[in-house]
Design a protein around this motif. Structure first.
Motif, PDB file in Angstrom:
ATOM      1  N   THR A  37       0.830  -1.217   0.000  1.00 12.87           N
ATOM      2  CA  THR A  37       0.000   0.000   0.000  1.00 12.87           C
ATOM      3  C   THR A  37       0.860   1.261   0.000  1.00 12.87           C
ATOM      4  O   THR A  37       0.898   1.986  -0.989  1.00 12.87           O
ATOM      5  CB  THR A  37      -0.925   0.020   1.231  1.00 12.87           C
ATOM      6  OG1 THR A  37      -0.121  -0.065   2.412  1.00 12.87           O
ATOM      7  CG2 THR A  37      -1.930  -1.114   1.181  1.00 12.87           C
ATOM      8  N   ARG A  60       3.468  12.489  15.649  1.00 15.79           N
ATOM      9  CA  ARG A  60       2.051  12.102  15.602  1.00 15.79           C
ATOM     10  C   ARG A  60       1.442  12.134  17.001  1.00 15.79           C
ATOM     11  O   ARG A  60       2.077  11.711  17.964  1.00 15.79           O
ATOM     12  CB  ARG A  60       1.974  10.686  15.049  1.00 15.79           C
ATOM     13  CG  ARG A  60       0.605  10.032  15.085  1.00 15.79           C
ATOM     14  CD  ARG A  60       0.697   8.717  14.346  1.00 15.79           C
ATOM     15  NE  ARG A  60      -0.518   7.967  14.331  1.00 15.79           N
ATOM     16  CZ  ARG A  60      -0.856   7.150  13.328  1.00 15.79           C
ATOM     17  NH1 ARG A  60      -0.067   7.012  12.293  1.00 15.79           N
ATOM     18  NH2 ARG A  60      -1.962   6.472  13.369  1.00 15.79           N
ATOM     19  N   ASN A  64      -3.520   8.479  18.517  1.00 18.15           N
ATOM     20  CA  ASN A  64      -3.863   7.928  17.202  1.00 18.15           C
ATOM     21  C   ASN A  64      -3.198   6.556  17.063  1.00 18.15           C
ATOM     22  O   ASN A  64      -1.993   6.469  16.863  1.00 18.15           O
ATOM     23  CB  ASN A  64      -3.392   8.895  16.117  1.00 18.15           C
ATOM     24  CG  ASN A  64      -3.865   8.464  14.733  1.00 18.15           C
ATOM     25  OD1 ASN A  64      -4.585   7.473  14.598  1.00 18.15           O
ATOM     26  ND2 ASN A  64      -3.443   9.183  13.724  1.00 18.15           N
ATOM     27  N   HIS A  69       1.340  -5.223  12.354  1.00 23.02           N
ATOM     28  CA  HIS A  69       1.565  -6.037  11.160  1.00 23.02           C
ATOM     29  C   HIS A  69       2.114  -7.406  11.547  1.00 23.02           C
ATOM     30  O   HIS A  69       3.055  -7.499  12.341  1.00 23.02           O
ATOM     31  CB  HIS A  69       2.548  -5.336  10.215  1.00 23.02           C
ATOM     32  CG  HIS A  69       2.004  -4.051   9.640  1.00 23.02           C
ATOM     33  ND1 HIS A  69       1.678  -2.965  10.414  1.00 23.02           N
ATOM     34  CD2 HIS A  69       1.716  -3.694   8.361  1.00 23.02           C
ATOM     35  CE1 HIS A  69       1.219  -1.998   9.631  1.00 23.02           C
ATOM     36  NE2 HIS A  69       1.238  -2.408   8.386  1.00 23.02           N
ATOM     37  N   SER A 183      -4.316   0.830   3.458  1.00 22.73           N
ATOM     38  CA  SER A 183      -5.241  -0.305   3.505  1.00 22.73           C
ATOM     39  C   SER A 183      -6.660   0.093   3.910  1.00 22.73           C
ATOM     40  O   SER A 183      -6.873   1.096   4.596  1.00 22.73           O
ATOM     41  CB  SER A 183      -4.718  -1.337   4.510  1.00 22.73           C
ATOM     42  OG  SER A 183      -4.660  -0.770   5.808  1.00 22.73           O
ATOM     43  N   ARG A 197     -12.050   3.140   7.072  1.00 26.52           N
ATOM     44  CA  ARG A 197     -11.227   3.853   6.084  1.00 26.52           C
ATOM     45  C   ARG A 197     -11.320   3.062   4.781  1.00 26.52           C
ATOM     46  O   ARG A 197     -11.087   1.860   4.779  1.00 26.52           O
ATOM     47  CB  ARG A 197      -9.768   3.921   6.564  1.00 26.52           C
ATOM     48  CG  ARG A 197      -8.838   4.613   5.576  1.00 26.52           C
ATOM     49  CD  ARG A 197      -7.431   4.818   6.129  1.00 26.52           C
ATOM     50  NE  ARG A 197      -6.656   3.583   6.159  1.00 26.52           N
ATOM     51  CZ  ARG A 197      -5.421   3.485   6.633  1.00 26.52           C
ATOM     52  NH1 ARG A 197      -4.816   4.543   7.147  1.00 26.52           N
ATOM     53  NH2 ARG A 197      -4.784   2.326   6.616  1.00 26.52           N
ATOM     54  N   GLY A 238      -7.478   8.321  13.481  1.00 26.71           N
ATOM     55  CA  GLY A 238      -6.648   8.986  12.464  1.00 26.71           C
ATOM     56  C   GLY A 238      -7.451   9.686  11.392  1.00 26.71           C
ATOM     57  O   GLY A 238      -6.953  10.583  10.724  1.00 26.71           O
TER      58      GLY A 238
HETATM   59  O1  TXA Z   1      -1.774   0.510   4.444  1.00 24.95           O
HETATM   60  C1  TXA Z   1      -1.651   0.765   5.630  1.00 24.95           C
HETATM   61  O2  TXA Z   1      -2.547   0.503   6.466  1.00 24.95           O
HETATM   62  C2  TXA Z   1      -0.341   1.429   6.099  1.00 24.95           C
HETATM   63  C3  TXA Z   1       0.788   0.439   5.893  1.00 24.95           C
HETATM   64  C4  TXA Z   1       2.106   0.922   6.421  1.00 24.95           C
HETATM   65  O3  TXA Z   1       0.438  -0.813   6.430  1.00 24.95           O
HETATM   66  N1  TXA Z   1      -0.440   1.877   7.448  1.00 24.95           N
HETATM   67  C5  TXA Z   1      -1.185   2.947   7.819  1.00 24.95           C
HETATM   68  O4  TXA Z   1      -1.099   3.279   9.153  1.00 24.95           O
HETATM   69  O5  TXA Z   1      -1.872   3.583   7.037  1.00 24.95           O
HETATM   70  P1  TXA Z   1      -1.533   4.694   9.732  1.00 24.95           P
HETATM   71  O6  TXA Z   1      -1.043   4.686  11.135  1.00 24.95           O
HETATM   72  O7  TXA Z   1      -1.043   5.791   8.876  1.00 24.95           O
HETATM   73  O8  TXA Z   1      -3.087   4.648   9.761  1.00 24.95           O
HETATM   74  C6  TXA Z   1      -3.712   3.822  10.730  1.00 24.95           C
HETATM   75  C7  TXA Z   1      -5.158   4.165  10.853  1.00 24.95           C
HETATM   76  C8  TXA Z   1      -5.397   5.438  11.620  1.00 24.95           C
HETATM   77  O9  TXA Z   1      -6.456   6.162  11.016  1.00 24.95           O
HETATM   78  C9  TXA Z   1      -5.812   4.922  12.997  1.00 24.95           C
HETATM   79  O10 TXA Z   1      -6.620   5.818  13.679  1.00 24.95           O
HETATM   80  C10 TXA Z   1      -6.538   3.637  12.626  1.00 24.95           C
HETATM   81  O11 TXA Z   1      -5.776   3.101  11.593  1.00 24.95           O
HETATM   82  N2  TXA Z   1      -6.550   2.674  13.739  1.00 24.95           N
HETATM   83  C11 TXA Z   1      -5.507   1.991  14.266  1.00 24.95           C
HETATM   84  N3  TXA Z   1      -5.901   1.235  15.312  1.00 24.95           N
HETATM   85  C12 TXA Z   1      -7.228   1.418  15.458  1.00 24.95           C
HETATM   86  C13 TXA Z   1      -8.227   0.934  16.353  1.00 24.95           C
HETATM   87  N4  TXA Z   1      -7.916   0.100  17.320  1.00 24.95           N
HETATM   88  N5  TXA Z   1      -9.499   1.353  16.183  1.00 24.95           N
HETATM   89  C14 TXA Z   1      -9.822   2.213  15.181  1.00 24.95           C
HETATM   90  N6  TXA Z   1      -8.919   2.715  14.306  1.00 24.95           N
HETATM   91  C15 TXA Z   1      -7.648   2.339  14.435  1.00 24.95           C
END
Ligand code: TXA
Ligand code: MG
Length: 356
Positions: A37, A60, A64, A69, A183, A197, A238
């Motif tokens: 991604t 950050r 958030n 992985h 993703s 998302r 996020g």
């Molecule tokens: O494609 C992807 O998902 C990439 C690659 C590196 O794997 N990662 C990514 O991570 O986009 P990040 O941190 O930029 O976005 C993560 C999103 C954020 O909007 C966060 O709030 C949400 O995932 N998130 C993470 N854990 C969560 C949870 N327990 N409940 C709800 N949302 C969560």
């Protein structure tokens, strides 16, 4: 800190580089790595200090949460309380791949990784370098996109270098990523799962496997009014942050394509005559129609994949220029177009002109 950059062969990642990255991660350090991604910024997901370093390097907000992985389905069991049957079906259909699922977290996952939440986001990426690196580390890897908070996600190792050089131990350079947007996130903790998302795995693809799903309203909102004047709390924390906003003022135009290009041309002319530098986000089909300081094709309208791939690079490239205003075309909101429009509308801060 000196950031080591290793150029890896994505078809057969060099074992010594994976070993080196694994060792850094086990010791609590950070390694940026390619996924299918976007590039991720990895740290040991079970180590709160590593999570702190990730938040620090990205700038950050620590509420958030990070995505954890894994490289093998068996790793999921110890991270979550239960695996709902629908999640099992989704794993079979889409893992490894661009799908993140939210589960009730187990005690093993520290709150430092989940932003204080009782749930955890888990994904198995479909990329030989990512999978090899996680295996080599021997621990699950927390990884947000490897950009400075507020900048577009990185689709090239060079983007990671721009944002994080000197702040992390290592970058694994696997060239350009395939998909280009993050993703799909699917919350499996409710009876009818919810898309938090949008991404490459579309609503239609999910419903083919598990039946009806809901969509968080922040995903499809076209105006701040639709998200309660900006007070709505999205389920993925996020999604509330104004991500990816370019330095210039970005305005998107929506409607029938010939009318859109006419409206963009008219506004470009007006802005240029008022002394502004104007950039235009066009497509292969329309780029020849425009006259402005910078006209960039984001991809071809016949393949939404090319548009997803080009999107973040185009936004980053505009940040390198001195344009004051960017005028952009929009895309259909079916399938992958939903994810593309979600990113563009957010980048534009909901500045959307309807041209009928
Ligand atoms: O494609 C992807 O998902 C990439 C690659 C590196 O794997 N990662 C990514 O991570 O986009 P990040 O941190 O930029 O976005 C993560 C999103 C954020 O909007 C966060 O709030 C949400 O995932 N998130 C993470 N854990 C969560 C949870 N327990 N409940 C709800 N949302 C969560
Ligand atoms: Mg991100």
């Amino acid at each position: 800190m000196n950031t080591v950059i290793r150029t890896v062969n994505i078809d057969a990642p060099e074992k010594e580089y994976l070993r080196e990255a694994g060792e850094i991660l086990r010791k609590g350090g950070l390694v940026a790595f390619p996924t299918e991604t976007v590039y991720g910024l990895g740290g040991n997901a079970l180590d709160e200090d590593a999570a702190k370093k990730i938040y620090g390097a990205k700038g950050r907000p620590s509420d958030n949460p990070l995505i954890v992985h894994i490289q093998e389905e068996s790793e999921l069991i110890s991270l979550v309380k239960t695996i709902p049957p629908k999640a099992k079906k989704m794993m079979e259909a889409f893992w490894p791949g661009p799908l993140t699922m939210i589960f009730e977290k187990s005690d093993k996952v520290p709150h430092g990784t989940t932003g204080g939440l009782e749930t955890v986001a888990v994904r198995m990426p479909n990329h030989p370098v990512a999978l090899g690196m996680i295996k080599s580390a021997g621990v699950p890897i927390a990884a947000p996109s490897a950009n400075t908070s507020g900048r577009p996600s990185p689709t090239l190792a060079q983007h990671v270098e721009e944002d994080l050089s000197g702040k992390i131990e290592m970058i694994l350079d696997g060239g350009a990523v395939g998909i280009g947007i993050e993703s799909t996130i699917l919350d499996m903790t409710q009876e009818t799962p919810m898309i938090l998302r949008p991404g490459y795995i579309t609503k239609g693809m999910i419903e083919n496997i598990i039946g009806k799903v809901e969509v968080d309203k922040v995903v499809v909102a076209k105006s701040v009014a639709e998200i309660d004047g900006g007070n709505y709390k999205p389920k993925a924390p996020g999604m509330k942050y104004k991500h990816y906003a370019p330095k210039a003022d970005l305005i998107m135009f929506e409607g029938q394509i010939d009318r859109v290009t006419d409206a963009i041309k008219a506004m470009a002319k007006e802005k240029i005559s008022s002394g502004y530098k104007v950039g235009i986000i066009a497509t292969e089909e329309t780029k020849a129609r425009y006259n402005a300081d910078m006209v960039v094709s984001i991809g071809t309208r016949t393949s939404e994949e090319t548009i997803a791939q080009g999107l973040y690079k185009v936004l980053r490239d505009f940040d390198e220029t001195d344009v004051d205003v960017i005028l952009g075309e929009t895309f259909y909101e079916d399938e992958l177009g939903c994810a593309i429009m979600n990113r563009l509308i957010k980048a534009a801060g909901y500045k959307l002109v309807q041209v009928g």
